[in-house]
Design a protein around this motif. Structure first.
Motif, short mmCIF file in Angstrom:
data_model
loop_
_atom_site.label_atom_id
_atom_site.label_comp_id
_atom_site.label_asym_id
_atom_site.label_seq_id
_atom_site.Cartn_x
_atom_site.Cartn_y
_atom_site.Cartn_z
N ALA A 259 0.83 -1.21 0.00
CA ALA A 259 0.00 0.00 0.00
C ALA A 259 0.86 1.26 0.00
N THR B 104 -5.27 0.49 4.32
CA THR B 104 -5.33 -0.93 3.99
C THR B 104 -5.46 -1.74 5.26
N LEU C 222 -7.83 -2.39 0.14
CA LEU C 222 -6.90 -1.28 -0.10
C LEU C 222 -7.71 -0.12 -0.66
#
Length: 416
Positions: free
Chosen positions: A203, A261, A269
């Motif tokens: 992420a 996330t 996400l």
């Protein structure tokens, strides 16, 4: 031990940050990631590895995530229910003696290798996810809470025995683990073939690459990380544009992206476009606009999304970046700004209501108690109240809920 799994705020100290990070250094976070090679090719890392990403506090967040992926080793195993026992046991972890829910794997598979005898400590919703299969979560938890763990174990053992004799009860699942300081924790249970784990490392790296690419294509746009809350499985960072635009009575406005996330089974996400409002270029408070049927302010990637589709989505992030002008137009069209005290009272009512989660935070309630004149010029007084609320140090989840409440009332006049 609980502290290990709490999503904590990261201190953003300007004296400890250069605000710069080389792409090649950022990429080190992907060293052990399962989709490293695919992502390397998709984002053409070889071409940009020597470029410098300039985002305030990027280096501080990098170090924090590096700590987690170094000290919390993630892995997943596959197992059948007939090989799993679940029970309560007194354990000493980090010098603390406490009853924990334990998953004992008599047999399990790592990739293609069959192994035996693994003890794990349940974390997050792993216990409830397991019990949900038998629609006995509430019952079993009640037994554990009332000192009847032996009876709970008997009930769970009953289904294990059924699984040993009937394929109808013997499901294969993927068990997501994390090891820290010699203890293995079970942090999630998912399907064996429809779940893709991206992680806090993925992420952060993907979002920083997206911001970097956008800045290269749009001269004058600069970003800063304004807040970050991280643990080994969850991340939320808010990345603001550094320079605000004039929004009339609403003062100065810039867009921001909330990147979040959650590695666990029900997580995803997310990239959410939000508004930062302040009197000047200093930090203000955040409003969360609603999506409409024609324009989206969110990119949401579920854990069932295949990597190739994730990469395609991440490479089109420009659709939700740098939308200040649209937000400013929306703010100027808000009809309720002529009655700022009515909005103040709605916010106060939500905070002080009988079912409110904020009842114990007197400092928050006090902020919105002072009556303000219902003149459009006094909207700034209401905005200052909202700014003070944003600055309060309150629980992570409550802060987000407060932002949604204020957004819904100021932008849409709602008090439901």
């Amino acid at each position: 031990m609980k502290e290990k799994f709490v999503q904590k705020a990261v201190e953003l100290n300007p004296d400890e940050s250069t605000g710069k990070l080389k792409v090649e250094k950022l990429w080190e976070l992907m060293e052990d990631h399962p989709y490293k090679e695919k992502m390397y090719a998709e984002f053409e890392i070889d071409k940009i590895k020597n470029e410098i990403i300039t985002i305030d506090f990027i280096d501080i967040i990098y170090k924090r995530i590096k700590y987690f992926i170094t000290n919390y080793k993630r892995k997943s195993i596959k197992a059948e229910i007939k090989h799993i026992s679940v029970f309560e046991e007194m354990l000493v972890i980090d010098g603390e003696k406490k009853k924990e829910i334990v998953f004992q794997f008599d047999e399990y598979v790592v990739v293609d290798e069959v192994k035996e005898n693994l003890k794990t400590v349940a974390k997050y919703d792993s216990k409830n996810t397991y019990l949900d299969e038998y629609v006995m979560t509430k019952y079993a938890n009640s037994l554990f809470e009332n000192g009847l763990s032996g009876l709970a174990r008997q009930n769970i053992q009953y289904f294990k025995d059924l699984a040993s004799s009937s394929d109808n009860y013997n499901k294969h699942r993927s068990y997501r683990l994390v090891e820290n300081e010699g203890v293995t924790y079970l942090r999630g249970i998912t399907s064996t073939n429809k779940y893709y784990e991206y992680g806090v490392d993925f992420a952060f790296v993907s979002s920083m690459l997206a911001f970097h690419d956008f800045m290269k294509k749009n001269s004058g746009v600069e970003y800063k990380i304004n807040s970050a809350h991280i643990n080994e499985s969850k991340l939320e960072i808010i990345v603001d544009e550094r320079f605000k635009k004039d929004a009339g009575e609403f003062g100065k406005v810039s867009t921001a992206i909330k990147v979040s996330t959650n590695d666990l089974g029900k997580g995803s996400l997310n990239f959410l476009n939000i508004i930062n409002i302040g009197k000047d270029n200093k930090d203000g408070f955040y409003l969360f606009p609603k999506e409409n049927r024609f324009e989206s302010n969110r990119v949401k990637i579920s854990h069932t999304t295949k990597p190739e589709n994730v990469f395609a989505t991440l490479k089109s992030m420009q659709n939700i970046l740098n939308t200040s002008d649209r937000f400013i137009k929306e703010l100027k069209e808000v009809k309720t700004i002529k009655t700022p005290d009515e909005l103040r009272m709605k916010i106060q009512a939500k905070i002080d209501g009988p079912r409110s989660s904020f009842g114990h935070i007197k400092r928050l309630s006090d902020i919105f108690k002072t009556k303000i004149d219902n003149e459009i010029t006094n909207l700034s007084t209401l905005l200052e109240m909202c700014n003070k609320a944003e600055e309060l140090e309150i629980e992570f989840d409550l802060k987000d809920r407060l932002r949604y409440i204020i957004s819904d009332i100021i932008l849409y006049g709602n008090a439901k």
